[in-house]
Write an enzyme that holds these catalytic residues in place. Structure first.
Site, PDB file in Angstrom:
ATOM      1  N   GLU A 145       0.840  -1.193   0.000  1.00 20.54           N
ATOM      2  CA  GLU A 145       0.000   0.000   0.000  1.00 20.54           C
ATOM      3  C   GLU A 145       0.878   1.247   0.000  1.00 20.54           C
ATOM      4  O   GLU A 145       2.012   1.224   0.490  1.00 20.54           O
ATOM      5  CB  GLU A 145      -0.890  -0.020   1.257  1.00 20.54           C
ATOM      6  CG  GLU A 145      -1.830   1.161   1.399  1.00 20.54           C
ATOM      7  CD  GLU A 145      -2.781   0.999   2.588  1.00 20.54           C
ATOM      8  OE1 GLU A 145      -3.587   1.915   2.817  1.00 20.54           O
ATOM      9  OE2 GLU A 145      -2.702  -0.032   3.279  1.00 20.54           O
ATOM     10  N   ASN A 178     -12.235  -1.101  -0.402  1.00 22.04           N
ATOM     11  CA  ASN A 178     -11.478  -1.641   0.732  1.00 22.04           C
ATOM     12  C   ASN A 178     -12.212  -1.354   2.033  1.00 22.04           C
ATOM     13  O   ASN A 178     -12.588  -0.205   2.290  1.00 22.04           O
ATOM     14  CB  ASN A 178     -10.089  -1.007   0.794  1.00 22.04           C
ATOM     15  CG  ASN A 178      -9.321  -1.422   2.043  1.00 22.04           C
ATOM     16  OD1 ASN A 178      -8.794  -2.524   2.115  1.00 22.04           O
ATOM     17  ND2 ASN A 178      -9.276  -0.542   3.050  1.00 22.04           N
ATOM     18  N   GLU A 179     -12.462  -2.400   2.818  1.00 18.83           N
ATOM     19  CA  GLU A 179     -13.018  -2.262   4.175  1.00 18.83           C
ATOM     20  C   GLU A 179     -14.176  -1.273   4.240  1.00 18.83           C
ATOM     21  O   GLU A 179     -14.230  -0.420   5.129  1.00 18.83           O
ATOM     22  CB  GLU A 179     -11.915  -1.889   5.170  1.00 18.83           C
ATOM     23  CG  GLU A 179     -10.889  -2.979   5.371  1.00 18.83           C
ATOM     24  CD  GLU A 179      -9.872  -2.682   6.459  1.00 18.83           C
ATOM     25  OE1 GLU A 179      -9.889  -1.562   7.024  1.00 18.83           O
ATOM     26  OE2 GLU A 179      -9.051  -3.568   6.757  1.00 18.83           O
ATOM     27  N   TYR A 200      -5.927  -9.204  11.685  1.00 18.77           N
ATOM     28  CA  TYR A 200      -4.583  -9.013  12.213  1.00 18.77           C
ATOM     29  C   TYR A 200      -4.507  -9.620  13.616  1.00 18.77           C
ATOM     30  O   TYR A 200      -5.524  -9.714  14.319  1.00 18.77           O
ATOM     31  CB  TYR A 200      -4.214  -7.535  12.238  1.00 18.77           C
ATOM     32  CG  TYR A 200      -4.073  -6.938  10.854  1.00 18.77           C
ATOM     33  CD1 TYR A 200      -2.897  -7.086  10.128  1.00 18.77           C
ATOM     34  CD2 TYR A 200      -5.132  -6.243  10.259  1.00 18.77           C
ATOM     35  CE1 TYR A 200      -2.763  -6.555   8.858  1.00 18.77           C
ATOM     36  CE2 TYR A 200      -5.006  -5.708   8.981  1.00 18.77           C
ATOM     37  CZ  TYR A 200      -3.822  -5.873   8.285  1.00 18.77           C
ATOM     38  OH  TYR A 200      -3.687  -5.350   7.020  1.00 18.77           O
ATOM     39  N   GLU A 208      -5.909  -9.418   3.554  1.00 17.71           N
ATOM     40  CA  GLU A 208      -5.039  -8.759   4.543  1.00 17.71           C
ATOM     41  C   GLU A 208      -4.926  -9.658   5.756  1.00 17.71           C
ATOM     42  O   GLU A 208      -5.930  -9.966   6.402  1.00 17.71           O
ATOM     43  CB  GLU A 208      -5.568  -7.381   4.956  1.00 17.71           C
ATOM     44  CG  GLU A 208      -5.414  -6.302   3.900  1.00 17.71           C
ATOM     45  CD  GLU A 208      -5.753  -4.909   4.417  1.00 17.71           C
ATOM     46  OE1 GLU A 208      -5.524  -4.630   5.622  1.00 17.71           O
ATOM     47  OE2 GLU A 208      -6.249  -4.094   3.619  1.00 17.71           O
ATOM     48  N   GLN A 212       1.971  -6.210   5.256  1.00 19.63           N
ATOM     49  CA  GLN A 212       2.263  -5.904   3.865  1.00 19.63           C
ATOM     50  C   GLN A 212       3.598  -6.526   3.488  1.00 19.63           C
ATOM     51  O   GLN A 212       4.084  -7.380   4.230  1.00 19.63           O
ATOM     52  CB  GLN A 212       2.240  -4.393   3.666  1.00 19.63           C
ATOM     53  CG  GLN A 212       0.860  -3.793   3.898  1.00 19.63           C
ATOM     54  CD  GLN A 212       0.807  -2.295   3.641  1.00 19.63           C
ATOM     55  OE1 GLN A 212       1.621  -1.717   2.936  1.00 19.63           O
ATOM     56  NE2 GLN A 212      -0.168  -1.647   4.267  1.00 19.63           N
TER      57      GLN A 212
END
Length: 503
Positions: free
Chosen positions: A26, A171-172, A243, A291, A351
């Site tokens: 990103e 995204n999201e 995450y 992700e 990432q």
């Protein structure tokens, strides 16, 4: 600790999509600028990209990469990154409160991806922009010639279209923090109309619609149901993000989050099946886990920093120092993706460079591989082919996030073309060695040709520019084939990759 396990040649889960080992990068912090791109660096090539970083990237054998975001994409204008560099505007990036110079845009990134032999997976701004901008972006990228946007690309020195097949529809969008956040039905309808339009330009394109930002969102899993009911027939994947951290300093609970992730995948698979049945649809929708990574060491402190700083350019942001415990966790998480490869077809480590990344690079200085680089590389290099079911009989433990967690985590793959079977094994026990006896049914004459292990380090130990490979795989011992079975001792807190040649 005695462990019995078994695999069978005919007990298959699914063919593993190579894109299970994809990545994400990103325009955030130093991921692009002074990460992959640093003109003037001693290792810079003619385009300004770092050769030392490129070597580490190529050694991962990454099949695909998601770009340019991430939260960044939801207020990004791709047109800022095309044309002469000296004419490109500097913009304020609202996602990370920093300046974006636009010196790397779609054409520079496409050049880098081609050099790295990685297929692009491009994300579209459905936050501050919408269908028309998406249509123009795809035309610029994919149409051969004879239209305004394709001819503009050609005028920028790119004669041939990129023929990008994977497109992320925002995204999201479930996240209130997202620029242009939308409610599920609103977003689902926009995604549906965008997907229909884009597939007229690229009929064989794969569309990825936004799922939940994580499994703790208050709208999860209702978000997935409402979105898919709007767009199911016109998309191919739904994205999941998650995450992981160990703020509680509880290693076994940390490792238990691998099982929690399996429940997350299973739940969304159920939602997909429900919507497919409700709509009487014929097509399948798979999961794109685009992700995932460990992210907690400096997350809280960096969140406070970026919310207050004064629009810096390519600031140090979320540059986690990964330790041995993180490497073990990543090995187990990749095992879970292999076991769920019937539903998860794409997964992107988030990432790739500097920002919560397996590769780090100093400005003007060296690059090195973090601890988590190694299990990611070993799974990417050796985890292709067919995922096999693994029966495991091992002692278990309960923790806050999951019960009945096996101390020994095993995944297995069979590459029929290469004539190999690979076993990935994580011993999560804090103190006990696993005495493994694993039947290899249907694989007569198996012979061990590789055993790599990560073991024997303090859980807090890290790599760095002064000790770049302090933690890395080494040749393992004490495991072999005996009477048609894999037998041996796996030390506590160890990760193993065992490859056999089979008939």
């Amino acid at each position: 600790m005695k462990v019995n396990a078994a695999i069978h040649r005919d007990f298959r889960i699914a063919e593993i999509d190579d894109r299970l080992y994809a990545a994400f990068i990103e325009h955030m912090g130093r991921a692009i600028y002074s990460g992959i791109y640093e003109p003037g660096h001693p290792e810079a090539d003619e385009m300004g990209f770092r050769r030392d970083v490129m070597k580490f990237v190529k050694d991962l054998n990454i099949p695909a990469i998601r770009y340019p975001g991430g939260n960044f994409v939801s207020a990004y204008d791709w047109k800022d990154g095309i044309g002469p560099k000296e004419e490109r505007p500097v913009r304020l990036d609202l996602a990370w409160r920093s300046k974006e110079t636009n010196q790397v845009g779609i054409n520079e990134f496409a050049w880098w991806a081609k050099e790295a032999d990685i297929e692009m997976m491009l994300a579209i701004n459905l936050g501050s922009k919408g269908l028309q901008d998406a249509r123009e972006f795809v035309e610029y990228v994919n149409h051969p010639s004879g239209s305004f946007w394709s001819d503009l690309r050609r005028s920028h020195g790119v004669e041939d279209p990129y023929d990008v097949k994977m497109w992320c529809l925002g995204n999201e969008m479930d996240g209130p923090w997202q620029i242009g956040h939308k409610e599920a039905p609103e977003y689902g309808r926009l995604a549906n109309e965008t997907a229909k339009a884009l597939r007229q330009l690229t009929p064989d394109a794969e569309m990825v619609v936004c799922g939940s930002s994580n499994d703790q969102m208050p709208t999860y899993p209702e978000w997935e149901r409402e979105v898919l009911e709007e767009c199911y027939e016109n998309v191919h994947h739904i994205s999941l993000h998650k995450y992981f951290g160990n703020n509680s300093k509880d290693t076994l609970n940390f490792f238990g989050k691998i099982e929690e992730t399996g429940r997350y995948i299973q739940s969304i698979a159920g939602v997909i099946d429900y919507v497919k049945a409700k709509k009487r649809a014929k097509n399948d929708v798979h999961i794109c886990f685009d992700e995932w990574n460990v992210w907690y060491h400096i997350r809280e402190s960096d969140t406070q920093r970026w919310k207050t700083w004064d629009w810096p350019e390519a600031p140090d942001l979320l540059e986690e120092d990964y330790n041995f415990e993180d490497a073990l966790f990543i090995g187990g998480l990749l095992n879970e993706f292999i076991r769920r490869s019937d539903r998860v077809k794409i997964a992107c480590i988030a990432q790739l460079v500097n920002v919560i990344a397996p590769i780090r690079a100093e400005r003007g200085g060296p690059a090195w591989r973090q601890t988590i680089y190694w299990p990611y590389q070993m799974a990417s290099l050796h985890g292709r082919g067919t995922a096999l079911r693994v029966a495991v009989d091992a002692p278990t433990y309960d923790c806050r996030v999951a019960d009945d967690v096996s101390y020994l985590d095993i995944a297995a793959t069979h590459d029929a073309g290469a004539g190999t079977v690979t076993v990935f094994a994580l011993n999560r026990h804090l103190t006990e060695t696993a005495e493994l006896d694993m039947a290899l049914t249907g694989f007569p004459g198996a012979s061990l040709v590789m055993h790599k292990v990560m073991e024997g380090h303090d859980l807090a130990a890290t790599n760095g520019p002064d000790k770049p490979d302090a933690i890395a795989p080494r040749d393992g011992t004490g495991v072999g084939i005996e009477d048609g079975a894999l037998k041996g001792r796996l030390a506590p807190l160890s990760y193993h990759v065992l490859k056999f040649k089979v008939a």
